[in-house]
Each structure stands twice: as C-alpha cells, then as structure tokens.
Scaffold this active site. Structure first.
Site, mmCIF file in Angstrom:
data_model
loop_
_atom_site.group_PDB
_atom_site.id
_atom_site.type_symbol
_atom_site.label_atom_id
_atom_site.label_comp_id
_atom_site.label_asym_id
_atom_site.label_seq_id
_atom_site.Cartn_x
_atom_site.Cartn_y
_atom_site.Cartn_z
ATOM 1 N N LYS A 36 44.036 43.157 -2.192
ATOM 2 C CA LYS A 36 44.943 44.288 -2.397
ATOM 3 C C LYS A 36 44.191 45.456 -2.994
ATOM 4 O O LYS A 36 43.532 45.318 -4.034
ATOM 5 C CB LYS A 36 46.069 43.853 -3.341
ATOM 6 C CG LYS A 36 47.056 44.955 -3.705
ATOM 7 C CD LYS A 36 47.925 45.375 -2.524
ATOM 8 C CE LYS A 36 48.781 46.581 -2.843
ATOM 9 N NZ LYS A 36 50.116 46.271 -3.313
ATOM 10 N N HIS B 38 55.160 40.780 1.188
ATOM 11 C CA HIS B 38 54.752 41.562 -0.007
ATOM 12 C C HIS B 38 55.703 41.219 -1.151
ATOM 13 O O HIS B 38 56.851 41.684 -1.181
ATOM 14 C CB HIS B 38 54.805 43.067 0.278
ATOM 15 C CG HIS B 38 54.301 43.895 -0.865
ATOM 16 N ND1 HIS B 38 53.288 44.821 -0.721
ATOM 17 C CD2 HIS B 38 54.643 43.937 -2.167
ATOM 18 C CE1 HIS B 38 53.048 45.388 -1.888
ATOM 19 N NE2 HIS B 38 53.874 44.875 -2.797
ATOM 20 N N HIS C 24 56.083 40.327 -5.558
ATOM 21 C CA HIS C 24 55.591 40.171 -6.940
ATOM 22 C C HIS C 24 56.393 39.054 -7.593
ATOM 23 O O HIS C 24 57.627 39.145 -7.678
ATOM 24 C CB HIS C 24 55.790 41.459 -7.737
ATOM 25 C CG HIS C 24 55.057 42.629 -7.167
ATOM 26 N ND1 HIS C 24 53.788 42.987 -7.578
ATOM 27 C CD2 HIS C 24 55.401 43.513 -6.196
ATOM 28 C CE1 HIS C 24 53.391 44.048 -6.893
ATOM 29 N NE2 HIS C 24 54.350 44.384 -6.046
ATOM 30 N N HIS D 216 48.097 49.775 -1.279
ATOM 31 C CA HIS D 216 49.097 50.648 -1.902
ATOM 32 C C HIS D 216 48.683 52.074 -1.544
ATOM 33 O O HIS D 216 47.705 52.592 -2.087
ATOM 34 C CB HIS D 216 49.155 50.451 -3.424
ATOM 35 C CG HIS D 216 50.216 51.293 -4.058
ATOM 36 N ND1 HIS D 216 51.393 50.775 -4.539
ATOM 37 C CD2 HIS D 216 50.300 52.640 -4.240
ATOM 38 C CE1 HIS D 216 52.160 51.753 -5.002
ATOM 39 N NE2 HIS D 216 51.514 52.892 -4.827
ATOM 40 N N HIS E 72 54.670 48.775 1.923
ATOM 41 C CA HIS E 72 55.888 49.495 1.522
ATOM 42 C C HIS E 72 55.860 50.975 1.897
ATOM 43 O O HIS E 72 55.916 51.851 1.040
ATOM 44 C CB HIS E 72 56.194 49.327 0.029
ATOM 45 C CG HIS E 72 55.018 49.437 -0.896
ATOM 46 N ND1 HIS E 72 54.182 50.517 -0.931
ATOM 47 C CD2 HIS E 72 54.544 48.580 -1.847
ATOM 48 C CE1 HIS E 72 53.252 50.322 -1.857
ATOM 49 N NE2 HIS E 72 53.445 49.157 -2.417
ATOM 50 N N ALA F 43 58.314 50.968 -12.793
ATOM 51 C CA ALA F 43 58.660 51.070 -11.367
ATOM 52 C C ALA F 43 58.842 49.678 -10.790
ATOM 53 O O ALA F 43 58.022 48.801 -11.028
ATOM 54 C CB ALA F 43 57.541 51.795 -10.628
ATOM 55 N N LEU G 96 57.812 52.407 -6.790
ATOM 56 C CA LEU G 96 56.708 53.202 -6.244
ATOM 57 C C LEU G 96 56.195 52.558 -4.969
ATOM 58 O O LEU G 96 56.041 51.338 -4.949
ATOM 59 C CB LEU G 96 55.567 53.309 -7.271
ATOM 60 C CG LEU G 96 55.854 54.270 -8.432
ATOM 61 C CD1 LEU G 96 54.783 54.151 -9.503
ATOM 62 C CD2 LEU G 96 55.943 55.720 -7.923
ATOM 63 N N ASP H 178 58.526 43.819 -1.501
ATOM 64 C CA ASP H 178 58.026 44.451 -2.731
ATOM 65 C C ASP H 178 58.971 44.171 -3.891
ATOM 66 O O ASP H 178 59.078 44.976 -4.824
ATOM 67 C CB ASP H 178 57.807 45.956 -2.564
ATOM 68 C CG ASP H 178 56.917 46.522 -3.670
ATOM 69 O OD1 ASP H 178 56.183 45.747 -4.307
ATOM 70 O OD2 ASP H 178 56.978 47.742 -3.913
HETATM 71 O O1 DOR Z 1 57.638 49.766 -7.667
HETATM 72 C C1 DOR Z 1 56.632 49.097 -7.697
HETATM 73 N N1 DOR Z 1 56.519 48.022 -8.513
HETATM 74 N N2 DOR Z 1 55.608 49.440 -6.913
HETATM 75 C C2 DOR Z 1 54.425 48.836 -7.004
HETATM 76 O O2 DOR Z 1 53.518 49.228 -6.308
HETATM 77 C C3 DOR Z 1 54.188 47.776 -8.000
HETATM 78 C C4 DOR Z 1 55.428 47.123 -8.397
HETATM 79 C C5 DOR Z 1 55.298 46.272 -9.648
HETATM 80 O O3 DOR Z 1 54.375 45.469 -9.727
HETATM 81 O O4 DOR Z 1 56.134 46.393 -10.534
HETATM 82 ZN ZN ZN Z 2 54.202 45.810 -4.592
#
Ligand code: DOR
Ligand code: ZN
Length: 345
Positions: free
Chosen positions: A100, A14, A16, A137, A175, A264, A220, A248
């Site tokens: 997703k 997971h 980004h 999520h 997560h 977040a 989050l 994450d």
């Molecule tokens: O904290 C987070 N950041 N939770 C998520 O689900 C998305 C992520 C983000 O893309 O920044």
């Molecule tokens: Zn994520």
C-alpha cells in the site's frame, strides 16, 4: 419487483480491521458477508514486514467466529526506506498480495508513508517482477492544493508517470471519488483498476454539512460534488471489470470522530453489502451488482472467484446506533437510517 437476491459470495478489496480487542467487534461483521478481504496495513506501528503481516493475519483469524470462513489477504505499508528484499519475502509467503502506497501525511496513520515516489522505485520494480499489486491512496498532500482537488492532482503528478514507468505493475487506485479518477481508470491500460466505497456511491459532499457538521460522513478522500457521485455510480454499475467493491470500512471510536479534530473514516463493515445493494437498486442496476461485488476484484487480483453464495431479502431494518468498541462506541455509517435489503444469515 425482486425480493430475493442470491450472489456469489463477495470479497472486500479494501478493509481496515485495526488490531487488539476491537477485532472481536469488526472481524465478525466482515466475515459474515465477505469470503476474503484485502486488509490495510496502517496500524500503529504500520505493518512493514512479512513477519508482522503474518502475525497480524493470525490475530484476525482468531477473531473469526466458528462456522465462518474468512481469508485475510495481507498488505505491506510502503515507507521511504523499505528494503527491496522485502518484496520477494512477501511474495513467497503466499499471504501477502499487495503493498500500500500512502503519500506521507495523506490520511490516518500515514506519517511513515512515502514522501516521494522516487524513493521507492526499486521496490516498485521488484513488485513488478513478482507480480505483486500496488494499492494506492491517490491524493497529493501539498497543502497548496485544495482538499477537493487532491485526487485529480494526484492523477497528473503521480499516477500517470507511475503507470508509464511501470507498465507491468498492477495498480489499484483505491476508493476513487471523482469523475477524473473514473476517466483515468477507463483510459488506462488494463493493469489499472479501482475500488469504490459505499459512501461515495450514496452521498455527495452535502452529507458532510446536512443540518450541521456530520463527522460520521467524514472520510478521506472526502466526499465530492454530486456530478462525481453520479460518475462513480455509472462506473460501478456499468459492467466494466475495472471497478470493484472495496468498502474502506475504517472504524474509529466515537470519541475520536466527534472531536475537535475528528478522524477520517466511515464504518461500513457491519452492513456494507446491504448499502451497496441499496445504491445499485436506486440506480436501477441490481443486475450489475454481482460482477462488481463478487467477480471483478478476484479476476483482477488473479484469484479464483468464490463458489458459495450469499442471500439478501427485501426487508426493512434500522442500522444500529452503535456497537461496543473497546470501552467506547463505534457508530456505523447511516446509523439510525432504514435499509430496505437485509443479508440473510
Ligand atoms: O477515511 C479514511 N480512513 N481514509 C483512509 O485513507 C484511511 C482510513 C483510516 O484508516 O481510518
Ligand atoms: Zn482505506
């Protein structure tokens, strides 16, 4: 005391990575540690087609430093009106492994997410037929539900019916942050697994308010009470193949985090493996790390385990204060803290 660790090279289930110039900062960090990563599709605009996912994959590959091999495993972002035919196309591409589910409004760039799971029943049926994984999520967005309860309520309202209605669909509850989620996964059929982040193993919600408001600990689903952290640590270190590594890692510019309405996301992409090692060692469970980090995710996704290895040594080093980030800065999780394990390059 062990001073060296050799592990099958891990994967990040997971991640980004964002897009554009920042790829040159974050992709090398992940590629140094991980062989593969499930890449999240919450770009602006979101990755909703196979063509967009394949083009994004090429941009990621362009940012992989020479000499490293890194396989980005792509995902599609589900919307209320995703066409069912997209699923066959994604599955045939060989590079899109999962879709997703973001409940609309649950988190960063989720505005175009799903407003009601009934809107995507046809797509979920197609995913089940094509044996494509659903990454979830798991938080309700109902403003009447307390933010600390949103995961537990999501289990009741959405996940339990989903698993019942789609018995062959493989689901990754992403997560997870609560004992409720640990127990749900433990008791669910073996089509259900979960990822766990380093921050949810390391910190409880006190970390958000330690001496003041701490935006770099805000992600989050939000950090929870100590008893939830303890349950996550027990799940991660317990040797069950149902829980595996997913950082994450979610980079945001310093300005976007340290703001009146901060974003977040914790950036762990730089040092994720070292953070997990520290958490496992503190729990006296280094022996359980390799399964969690390097075996169980590949097994669940139906991929072969990696055959090369990574090496870590016991050596103190300080987490950098920040990295350059497209004209701004990127502050990593635990910036300025001392880590006791270092990945040997
Ligand atoms: O904290 C987070 N950041 N939770 C998520 O689900 C998305 C992520 C983000 O893309 O920044
Ligand atoms: Zn994520």
């Amino acid at each position: 005391m062990t001073d060296h660790l050799v592990l099958t090279r891990p994967d990040d289930w997971h991640l980004h990575l964002r897009d554009g110039p920042v790829l040159s900062t974050v992709v090398p960090h992940s590629a140094r540690q991980f062989a593969r990563a499930i890449v999240m599709p919450n770009l602006v605009p979101p990755v909703t087609t196979t063509a967009a996912a394949l083009a994004y994959r090429e941009r990621i590959l362009d940012a992989v430093p020479g000499g490293l091999s890194f396989d980005p495993l792509m995902t599609l972002y589900l919307t209320d009106n995703m066409a069912v035919e997209q699923i066959a196309r994604a599955s045939d591409s060989g590079h899109v492994l999962a879709c997703k589910l973001y409940p609309a409004g649950a988190t960063t760039n989720s505005d175009r997410g799903v407003t009601d799971i009934r809107n995507i029943h046809g797509v979920l049926e197609a995913m089940e037929r094509h044996d494509m994984v659903l990454c979830v999520h798991g938080e309700v967005t109902d403003p009447r539900v307390d933010v600390f309860d949103r995961e537990a309520v999501f289990i009741e309202r959405v996940l339990q019916p989903l698993v019942r209605d789609f018995p062959a669909l493989r689901v990754v509850f992403e997560h997870i942050t609560t004992a409720d989620a640990v127990h749900f996964v433990r008791d669910a059929p073996n089509t259900v697994a979960a990822t766990i982040t380093p921050q949810h193993l390391m910190y409880n919600r006190n970390a958000l308010f330690q001496g003041g408001l701490r935006p770099h600990h805000y992600c989050l689903p939000v950090l929870k009470r100590e008893r939830h952290r303890a349950a996550l640590l027990e799940a991660a270190t317990g040797g069950s193949g149902r829980y595996f590594l997913g950082t994450d890692s979610a980079p945001h510019a310093r300005n976007a985090k340290e703001a009146e309405c901060g974003c977040a996301g914790c950036y762990s992409g730089y040092h994720a493996l070292e953070l997990y090692v520290a958490a496992f060692e503190a729990a006296g469970a280094l022996h359980a790390l390799e399964g969690f980090a390097s075996h169980f995710g590949a097994d669940f996704y139906g991929l072969s385990r990696n055959t090369d290895t990574v090496e870590l040594e016991r050596a103190s080093h300080v987490v950098p204060a920040a990295f350059p980030f497209d004209g701004d800065e990127l502050v990593p999780l635990a910036a300025g803290d001392t880590l006791t394990w270092r990945l040997v390059t």
